[in-house]
Scaffold this motif. Sequence first.
Motif, PDB file in Angstrom:
ATOM      1  N   ASP A 127      17.508 -25.258  22.337  1.00 48.92           N
ATOM      2  CA  ASP A 127      17.630 -23.861  22.101  1.00 48.92           C
ATOM      3  C   ASP A 127      16.708 -23.096  21.250  1.00 48.92           C
ATOM      4  O   ASP A 127      15.806 -22.001  21.512  1.00 48.92           O
ATOM      5  N   ARG A 128      16.507 -23.908  20.257  1.00 53.13           N
ATOM      6  CA  ARG A 128      15.616 -23.595  18.891  1.00 53.13           C
ATOM      7  C   ARG A 128      14.112 -23.730  19.548  1.00 53.13           C
ATOM      8  O   ARG A 128      13.564 -22.602  19.089  1.00 53.13           O
ATOM      9  N   ALA A 129      13.876 -24.883  20.114  1.00 53.34           N
ATOM     10  CA  ALA A 129      12.493 -24.627  20.675  1.00 53.34           C
ATOM     11  C   ALA A 129      12.133 -23.466  21.558  1.00 53.34           C
ATOM     12  O   ALA A 129      11.099 -23.097  21.396  1.00 53.34           O
ATOM     13  N   GLN A 130      13.201 -23.269  22.327  1.00 51.25           N
ATOM     14  CA  GLN A 130      13.033 -22.213  23.301  1.00 51.25           C
ATOM     15  C   GLN A 130      12.642 -20.912  22.586  1.00 51.25           C
ATOM     16  O   GLN A 130      11.939 -20.157  22.796  1.00 51.25           O
ATOM     17  N   GLN A 131      13.350 -20.654  21.343  1.00 47.57           N
ATOM     18  CA  GLN A 131      13.405 -19.429  20.712  1.00 47.57           C
ATOM     19  C   GLN A 131      12.157 -19.485  20.068  1.00 47.57           C
ATOM     20  O   GLN A 131      11.284 -18.256  20.042  1.00 47.57           O
ATOM     21  N   LEU A 132      11.481 -20.555  19.756  1.00 44.30           N
ATOM     22  CA  LEU A 132      10.237 -20.497  18.871  1.00 44.30           C
ATOM     23  C   LEU A 132       9.107 -20.241  19.941  1.00 44.30           C
ATOM     24  O   LEU A 132       8.183 -19.394  19.834  1.00 44.30           O
ATOM     25  N   GLU A 133       9.206 -20.869  21.186  1.00 43.41           N
ATOM     26  CA  GLU A 133       8.423 -20.688  22.227  1.00 43.41           C
ATOM     27  C   GLU A 133       8.381 -19.259  22.607  1.00 43.41           C
ATOM     28  O   GLU A 133       7.447 -18.386  22.695  1.00 43.41           O
ATOM     29  N   ASN A 134       9.392 -18.509  22.613  1.00 41.54           N
ATOM     30  CA  ASN A 134       9.511 -17.070  23.175  1.00 41.54           C
ATOM     31  C   ASN A 134       8.825 -16.461  21.919  1.00 41.54           C
ATOM     32  O   ASN A 134       8.181 -15.471  22.294  1.00 41.54           O
ATOM     33  N   ALA A 135       9.082 -16.803  20.561  1.00 41.92           N
ATOM     34  CA  ALA A 135       8.421 -15.977  19.570  1.00 41.92           C
ATOM     35  C   ALA A 135       6.770 -15.812  19.893  1.00 41.92           C
ATOM     36  O   ALA A 135       6.106 -14.974  19.559  1.00 41.92           O
ATOM     37  N   LEU A 136       6.651 -17.226  20.085  1.00 43.32           N
ATOM     38  CA  LEU A 136       4.921 -17.540  20.358  1.00 43.32           C
ATOM     39  C   LEU A 136       4.345 -16.403  21.398  1.00 43.32           C
ATOM     40  O   LEU A 136       3.578 -15.941  21.355  1.00 43.32           O
ATOM     41  N   ARG A 137       5.014 -16.477  22.667  1.00 41.63           N
ATOM     42  CA  ARG A 137       4.708 -15.816  23.759  1.00 41.63           C
ATOM     43  C   ARG A 137       4.705 -14.262  23.470  1.00 41.63           C
ATOM     44  O   ARG A 137       3.813 -13.558  23.615  1.00 41.63           O
ATOM     45  N   GLU A 138       5.761 -13.849  22.670  1.00 44.66           N
ATOM     46  CA  GLU A 138       5.937 -12.281  22.441  1.00 44.66           C
ATOM     47  C   GLU A 138       4.512 -11.958  21.478  1.00 44.66           C
ATOM     48  O   GLU A 138       4.213 -10.668  21.419  1.00 44.66           O
ATOM     49  N   ALA A 139       4.271 -12.888  20.694  1.00 44.25           N
ATOM     50  CA  ALA A 139       2.967 -12.611  19.838  1.00 44.25           C
ATOM     51  C   ALA A 139       1.709 -12.616  20.730  1.00 44.25           C
ATOM     52  O   ALA A 139       0.516 -12.605  20.088  1.00 44.25           O
ATOM     53  N   GLY A 140       1.823 -13.087  21.845  1.00 43.92           N
ATOM     54  CA  GLY A 140       0.576 -13.342  22.572  1.00 43.92           C
ATOM     55  C   GLY A 140       0.077 -14.461  22.530  1.00 43.92           C
ATOM     56  O   GLY A 140      -1.408 -14.613  22.938  1.00 43.92           O
ATOM     57  N   VAL A 141       0.426 -15.408  22.082  1.00 44.33           N
ATOM     58  CA  VAL A 141      -0.032 -16.877  21.641  1.00 44.33           C
ATOM     59  C   VAL A 141       0.208 -17.862  23.032  1.00 44.33           C
ATOM     60  O   VAL A 141       1.582 -17.771  23.354  1.00 44.33           O
TER      61      VAL A 141
END
Length: 141
Positions: free
Chosen positions: A4-18
């Motif tokens: 779940d935490r890894a998914q949250q981190l991945e979502n944060a990167l995607r939201e930042a356009g990474v």
Amino acid sequence: MVQDRAQQLENALREAGVRVTRQRAALLRIIAASEDHPDAAELHRRAEAAGAGVSLATVYRTLTTLQAQGVIEKLEFQDQPARWEAADQHHHDHMIDVETGEVMEFTNDRIERLQAEIAAEMGYDIVHHRLELYVRKSAKG
């Protein structure tokens, strides 16, 4: 939990356009699984040991982006490289062993009450605080 935490981190990167590459995804799993306070070099070492093939520059860029997205916090302790921890943790303070560099989390209700009392006596409410104790093993025990 780690997933779940890894998914949250991945979502944060995607939201930042990474773009989340295979290497970044592996790094995110390593960050998510960290129960200590690793610095960038330690995260890079762990990623290398896991065969992630991620550069140290990518580790730094990823950490900076995650911090900007508010999902991890940068901890800057005296005379040590910056360390990182999840931003969604309960409030806690840190003790840093000045000889070993070990970082230990602790909570203490008496300290919390005393800080609030001191702020109130001076006419303030605490909005945020961070307490760091730099310690050395006592010769007494």
